[in-house]
Design an enzyme around this catalytic site. Structure first.
Site, mmCIF file in Angstrom:
data_model
loop_
_atom_site.group_PDB
_atom_site.id
_atom_site.type_symbol
_atom_site.label_atom_id
_atom_site.label_comp_id
_atom_site.label_asym_id
_atom_site.label_seq_id
_atom_site.Cartn_x
_atom_site.Cartn_y
_atom_site.Cartn_z
ATOM 1 N N VAL A 1 0.838 -1.198 0.000
ATOM 2 C CA VAL A 1 0.000 0.000 0.000
ATOM 3 C C VAL A 1 0.871 1.245 0.000
ATOM 4 O O VAL A 1 2.010 1.239 0.455
ATOM 5 C CB VAL A 1 -0.990 0.051 1.198
ATOM 6 N N CYS A 2 0.305 2.296 -0.531
ATOM 7 C CA CYS A 2 0.925 3.599 -0.562
ATOM 8 C C CYS A 2 1.147 4.069 0.882
ATOM 9 O O CYS A 2 0.219 3.951 1.679
ATOM 10 C CB CYS A 2 -0.036 4.527 -1.292
ATOM 11 N N PRO A 3 2.259 4.624 1.290
ATOM 12 C CA PRO A 3 3.482 4.928 0.545
ATOM 13 C C PRO A 3 4.604 3.950 0.872
ATOM 14 O O PRO A 3 5.770 4.346 0.873
ATOM 15 C CB PRO A 3 3.832 6.304 1.100
ATOM 16 N N ARG B 1 6.492 8.953 -8.822
ATOM 17 C CA ARG B 1 6.872 9.686 -7.613
ATOM 18 C C ARG B 1 8.239 9.308 -7.067
ATOM 19 O O ARG B 1 8.991 10.170 -6.620
ATOM 20 C CB ARG B 1 5.804 9.481 -6.542
ATOM 21 N N ARG C 1 0.046 13.733 3.044
ATOM 22 C CA ARG C 1 1.221 13.107 3.646
ATOM 23 C C ARG C 1 2.522 13.503 2.957
ATOM 24 O O ARG C 1 3.532 13.745 3.612
ATOM 25 C CB ARG C 1 1.031 11.591 3.565
#
Lengths: 79, 329
Positions: free
Chosen positions: A16-18, A49, B28
């Protein structure tokens, strides 16, 4: 076979992110200059990213290699 | 007319997927990675909508319903939601569109999100909600753009024309988002395009949703509740329930076309437990707060409702707290 002399490899597919971003950062912190980190991802957003975050930390992106459907390996050279 | 939610949802889902519009990341990344790409996307979309939504209200096509102010619900609910979204690996809209991209953890997160919201609405947590409802604050709308009874906004508090605060907030947000440096990200559908697309779709969501009898714009929490009401109690699917199905379909189509669809699974099964707990916290928090990152941030902030301003601050603080605990090192 191996394109680069990879020092360390992390497989963060499906996380899952991040988690992929954070694990990449954590791995880079423990590595020495000149070593190569291979990050295996399967989420398109991470592909966009992670390289930017890594460049901001001063490291070099050697290549983003497509290894399958929505799967990539990012090769990072530690500076 | 509830079916129009499906059309709006499909377009919404495509924008969310192509624009990578994840508010969990937006809040975030600015803390953890000093990355303001999605943060700016969110605030540009809010600034533009302050104008586009007010415009369609001025035209008489909708009446704006700023959410009810409830300091307890807006603060505590939003904070719990913020903590939950980090555990769930996505916000309310994030887990919804990622379910359409084939992320299995997001599917679990989304279903438990709906369950948490149901539990707060009328289930085991509903005592908290009933008690908190005693603190609801509504005022008389001071302009024809508003309903007769609304949650207080910057315009009702100062008893001024809603265009004045809307123009000031829009100008400030446009200056901030377009006038300061933005983190690079190599995307085809960049943050400005995504924000503009959202600001165009948002008033269409308000218009079609009000025509179907639901007086609000974009929303996620109520939509998941509607899906469960239909699935379990055979009630007719409401506009926002259709919208959720549309988002999932839109994200599915967009990710298939971009070759980004894949059934994804983490290696550690603990992740599923984490997203289920996160999902429950998000759902319960959002229902108590009267909205999630979409209902309060994306749709509520542009109405300049005090409730949405308070809730947005606390959902960001909740996000930062949990992100700091889990990922600071």
């Amino acid at each position: 076979m191996a394109k680069y002399a990879v020092t360390k490899s992390i497989d963060v597919r499906g996380e899952v992110c991040p988690v992929p971003d954070v694990e990449t950062k954590r791995a880079l912190k423990k590595m020495k200059a000149g070593e190569i980190l291979e990050v295996w991802i399967d989420y398109a957003m991470s592909k966009e990213r992670i390289p930017e975050a890594v460049k901001n930390l001063g490291h070099e992106i050697l290549e983003i290699e497509e290894t399958g459907t929505s799967e990539w390996k990012i090769y990072i050279k530690v500076k | 007319m509830a079916w129009t939610g499906l059309l709006v949802g499909v377009v919404f889902g495509i924008i969310l997927q192509r624009g990578r519009v994840c508010f969990n990341s937006a809040f975030r990344d600015i803390l953890l990675f000093k990355d303001n790409y999605l943060w700016k996307l969110g605030f540009l979309a809010v600034g533009l909508q302050a104008i586009t939504v007010l415009f369609v209200a001025q035209m008489g096509w909708i009446r704006i319903a700023p959410p009810t102010l409830n300091f307890f619900g807006n603060i505590v609910g939003a904070y719990v939601f913020g903590l939950g979204m980090v555990l769930a690996g996505g916000c309310a809209s994030g887990v919804t569109y990622r379910a359409g991209e084939g992320m299995t953890t997001a599917m679990f997160g989304a279903v438990f999100y709906g369950l948490g919201a149901l539990a707060m609405r009328g289930g085991v947590f509903s005592g908290i909600r009933t008690w908190a409802a005693g603190f609801n604050i509504t005022v008389a709308g001071n302009s024809p753009v508003y309903f007769d009874k609304v949650g207080p906004t910057l315009a009702t508090i100062f008893n001024i024309n809603p265009w004045i605060p809307a123009a000031i907030v829009a100008a400030l947000l446009l200056w901030y988002t377009l006038g300061t440096k933005t983190t690079d990200r190599p995307t085809k559908f960049n943050w400005k395009m995504a924000a503009i697309a959202l600001a165009i779709l948002s008033p269409i969501a308000w218009i079609t949703s009000e025509a179907a009898g639901r007086n609000y714009g974009f929303g996620i929490t109520g939509g998941w509740i509607s899906i469960f009401d239909t699935f379990i109690s055979n009630q007719p699917l409401r506009w926002d329930g259709y919208e959720i199905i549309g988002i999932i379909l839109g994200a599915l189509i967009a990710s298939l076309l971009a070759k980004e669809f894949k059934l994804r699974m983490p290696k550690n099964p603990k992740t599923y437990l984490q997203v289920m707990v996160g999902g429950i916290m998000m759902g319960a928090g959002a229902n108590l707060a009267g909205g999630c990152n979409i209902g309060h941030f994306l749709a509520g902030l542009p109405t300049l409702a005090i409730s949405s301003i308070v809730a947005s601050i606390f959902l960001i603080l909740g996000n930062w707290t949990m992100a700091y605990i889990l990922y600071r090192k």
